[in-house]
Design a protein around this motif. Structure first.
Motif: not given
Lengths: 248, 395
Positions: B236-239, B85-91
Motif C-alpha cells: 500500500l502507498p506509504g508502507a 501494509g500489503i495491497r496484493q500478494a501473488t503466487n
C-alpha cells in the motif's frame, strides 16, 4: 633562429672552414676524425670532396651541415660565423632549414607527398605562405625541366626525375651552400654526368656553392677544384675542370 | 602548411584503412563483451521490472527463487495478506526447460502467474484469458501468435507476445496460468504415477485392509501440487518495505526480500561470477587492443624513419613530426572505433544472449580508444625523435 654573432664584412666565400677538427670519444679511445681541416668555396662554385671510406668525409659534411658539433675550428657562412668555440646559432635545425641545402645518395623524397610538395615543404617550413611555397616549387620544377611531373607521386618518377626533385628541394630555400653526399652513387655513368652537369648549371645560375662528396672516378674530371681527405687531413687540389660536352 | 599526416595517410590509404578495420574488429569484440556484461545485468533487472513487486517472499532461509530453490505452499498468500501494509500478494512459479520450436528446441523460463492480477505489457496479441493451455511468449523465444507449444502432457497456444522479458540467465520467458506451471513443474508422467500407485498399494501401512480412504487421501496429497516458488507482494502507498518484510519473516517464518535486496541477490550474487569473468576478459581485451595499437603505430613510424630523418635534417620541427604521428594514431583509433561500433551494431542481434549497448559505454570506449591511441603514439614519437638527422647522410 637566434643569431648571437655576426661579423666579417669582407668579401666572402660562400663557406669558409678554418682549422676544423672533430674528435670522437676521449682519452685513450679518442679518434680524431678531422684534423685542422680548412677549405673555402666561392658562390657558384662546385667542388669535389674525395676520400676513401672512413677518411672523414661524412664527418666533415655533418659538421658543415650543423648536424654534429666540431671539436674546434671555425665555420663561416657568407660572412656569418656559424661555429667558433661552439655554435653561434642556438637553433641549428632552423639554421639548416634556412641556410643549407642537402642532397643525399638517394633522393630520399617524402613518399607521401608529390614532387611539388616535396619541394614546397621547405619554404613552408621557413614560414612562407602556401602560395609563395608552391610558386617557388613551380619555379624550380621549371628550371630543372620537370614541370609536367610536378603532381606525380614519388613512386611514379624515374630515378633521374627523383634526383632532380631532390636537387630542387635542396635549392628551395635559396641556400648559399648545398652539401651533396654522393649524389651520383646509385646512377649509371651517363646519368651521373647529367646530374653533375645539372648541379654545375644550378650553382652558376643561382650562385650557390656546392660541395660534392663522391667516390665516383668518372665525375672527378668535371671539378675545377677539389679536396681530398685522408685520415682526417684535408688537401686542396686543382681539378681538370673538363667540359661536360667532352664527357657526355 | 602541408598536413604530413593527411599526406601520409592518403598515400597509403588502403593499408591504413585495412589496419583501422582490423583494429575496429578488435574494438567490436571488446564492445560486444561489454554489451554481454550489460546484458547480464539487464537480464537480472528485467525480471525485477516485469515482476513489479515491492517484496519477494521465499522459503525460509533461502535466497530463492533464482539463486536457490524455494518452495512455498500456494495458500500462504492468505496469511501474507493479513499483514499490515500489503495491497496484493501473488503466487508465482518458475521453471526453466527446453521446449520444441519446429525442429529445434529453445531454452525458456516458464513463469506461472495469476493472469488476472499480473497484466503484461504486450506488443502483440492478447493476454491469457482462459484458465489453461494458453501462454504469452517473449518475442526473443522466436514463437509467433498462434504457435502451439507441446510441454509435457499438453499443447499450449501462444496468444500474445512481450518484449524484453528474460530470466536472469537471459532465457526468454513464457507466461502461463499458475496452475499449468505448477502441473508442469511438479506433476509426474503417467508411468511414474502408475509405479508410485502400485508401491503405495503394496504398502500395508498406507493401504491397511478395511480403510481405503487412507490410500485415497495419501494419493491426493502426493499426486497433486500446491506449491509455488515465491509470492510477490505489492505494498500500500506509504508502507515501509523493510518493516513489512520483517513482519512476514517474524509471523510467517518465511524469508522476505524488499526489491532492492532481491536486486542485490540477482545482480550481486547470481551473476557475480559470470560478470567478473567477463570483466576480466574485457580488461584483457582492452590491454591486447592497446598493445596492438601501440605496435601498429610504432611499426608505421619505423617504416618511415629514413623520411623522418630527412625531414629533421631539412629543418622540420619535432612538433610537426610528432603531430603527424599523433594524428595518424588518432585517425586510426577513429577508424577502428567507427568500424567496431558498426560491427557490434550489426552482429549484436545475432547473439543468442541479450547484448545491451549503452551510449555511455560507447562514449567510454571512444574515450579509452583515444587515450590508448595517444599513449601508443608516444612510442612512435619517441622513436621518431630519437632518430638523428645525420642518419640521412651516409649509407
Amino acid at each position: 633562429m637566434t643569431k648571437t654573432h655576426i661579423s666579417e664584412d669582407t668579401m666572402k666565400p660562400a663557406i669558409r672552414v678554418e682549422n676544423l677538427s672533430k674528435t670522437y670519444g676521449s682519452g685513450s679511445s679518442a679518434v680524431q676524425a678531422l684534423k685542422n681541416a680548412s677549405m673555402s668555396v666561392q658562390p657558384g662554385e662546385v667542388v669535389g670532396l674525395l676520400g676513401p671510406s672512413g677518411s672523414g668525409k661524412t664527418t666533415l659534411l655533418q659538421c658543415l651541415g650543423a648536424i654534429i658539433d666540431p671539436s674546434g675550428g671555425r665555420i663561416t657562412l657568407g660572412g656569418d660565423v656559424l661555429f667558433e668555440n661552439g655554435w653561434q646559432y642556438s637553433d641549428r635545425r632552423a639554421l639548416r632549414r634556412d641556410r643549407i641545402g642537402f642532397i643525399f645518395q638517394r633522393p630520399y623524397l617524402i613518399p607521401f607527398m608529390d614532387a611539388t610538395e616535396n619541394i614546397a615543404i621547405l619554404p613552408m617550413l621557413q614560414g612562407q605562405t602556401n602560395k609563395q611555397a608552391y610558386s617557388r616549387a613551380a619555379e624550380l620544377l621549371d628550371i630543372l625541366d620537370i614541370t609536367e611531373r610536378g603532381s606525380a607521386r614519388i613512386e611514379e618518377l624515374s630515378g633521374g626525375e627523383q634526383q632532380r626533385v631532390a636537387i630542387a628541394r635542396a635549392l628551395a630555400n635559396r641556400p648559399p651552400i648545398i652539401l651533396a653526399d654522393e649524389p651520383t652513387a646509385p646512377l649509371d655513368s651517363h646519368r651521373a654526368m647529367s646530374v653533375m652537369q645539372l648541379l654545375h648549371e644550378m650553382a652558376e645560375k643561382l650562385k650557390t656553392a656546392i660541395i660534392v662528396v663522391t667516390h665516383d672516378e668518372n665525375i672527378i674530371p668535371v671539378f675545377k677544384r677539389l679536396y681530398r681527405i685522408r685520415d682526417g687531413v684535408l688537401h686542396e687540389e686543382t681539378g681538370e675542370g673538363r667540359a661536360f660536352d667532352a664527357l657526355l | 602548411m602541408i598536413s604530413l599526416a593527411y599526406r601520409d595517410v592518403s598515400n597509403s590509404f588502403g593499408r591504413y584503412l585495412l589496419t583501422g578495420i582490423g583494429l575496429g574488429l578488435l574494438i567490436g569484440v571488446t564492445l560486444t563483451m561489454a554489451g554481454v556484461f550489460r546484458g547480464m545485468v539487464d537480464d537480472g533487472k528485467a525480471l525485477l521490472r516485469s515482476a513489479d513487486a515491492d517484496i519477494w517472499v521465499v522459503q525460509q532461509n533461502t535466497l530463492g527463487p533464482f539463486a536457490e530453490p524455494s518452495s512455498l505452499p500456494d495458500n500462504i498468500y492468505r496469511g501474507i495478506l493479513a499483514i499490515e501494509g500489503i495491497r496484493q500478494a501473488t503466487n508465482v512459479a518458475y521453471l526453466t526447460l527446453e521446449v520444441g520450436r519446429g525442429s529445434h528446441s529453445v531454452r525458456v523460463m516458464l513463469e506461472g502467474i495469476d493472469t488476472q492480477q499480473n497484466p503484461l505489457h504486450l506488443i502483440a496479441g492478447r493476454p491469457v484469458m482462459r484458465s489453461h493451455y494458453e501462454l504469452v511468449a517473449d518475442e526473443r523465444s522466436g514463437f509467433k501468435i498462434g504457435d502451439r507449444i507441446p510441454i509435457h502432457r499438453h499443447d499450449y497456444e501462444v496468444v500474445g507476445l512481450t518484449r524484453g522479458m528474460r530470466s536472469p540467465s537471459g532465457d526468454p520467458i513464457l507466461f502461463l496460468p499458475l496452475k499449468d506451471a505448477q502441473e508442469i513443474q511438479f506433476l509426474k508422467d503417467n508411468d511414474a504415477l502408475f509405479r508410485d500407485r502400485v508401491q503405495l498399494k503394496e504398502n500395508p501401512q498406507l493401504n491397511p485392509p478395511g480403510n481405503p480412504a487412507l490410500l485415497d487421501a495419501v494419493e491426493q496429497q502426493l499426486f497433486s501440487n500446491h506449491r509455488v516458488n515465491t509470492v510477490l507482494i505489492q505494498l500500500l502507498p506509504g508502507a515501509n518495505p523493510r518493516r513489512v518484510a520483517d513482519d512476514i519473516e517474524k509471523w510467517l517464518r518465511l524469508t522476505a526480500y524488499p526489491k532492492d535486496e532481491m536486486e542485490d541477490i540477482l545482480i550481486g550474487q547470481l551473476i557475480a561470477m559470470a560478470s567478473k569473468q567477463i570483466g576480466l576478459f574485457l580488461v584483457i581485451l582492452t590491454i591486447v587492443s592497446a598493445a596492438i595499437v601501440a605496435l601498429t603505430i610504432y611499426s608505421m613510424t619505423q617504416t618511415k624513419l629514413k623520411e623522418i630523418a630527412v625531414l629533421k635534417l631539412i629543418g622540420t620541427r619535432n612538433g610537426l613530426i610528432s603531430r603527424m604521428i599523433l594524428l595518424e594514431a588518432i585517425g586510426l583509433g577513429l577508424v577502428g572505433f567507427l568500424t567496431g561500433k558498426l560491427a557490434v551494431t550489426y552482429w549484436a542481434p545475432l547473439f543468442p544472449k541479450h547484448i545491451v549497448l549503452l551510449p555511455d559505454d560507447t562514449l567510454r570506449a571512444l574515450l579509452i580508444t583515444m587515450i590508448i591511441c595517444v599513449l601508443a603514439s608516444i612510442a612512435g614519437i619517441r622513436a621518431a625523435l630519437r632518430i638523428p638527422p645525420g642518419s640521412a647522410i651516409g649509407g
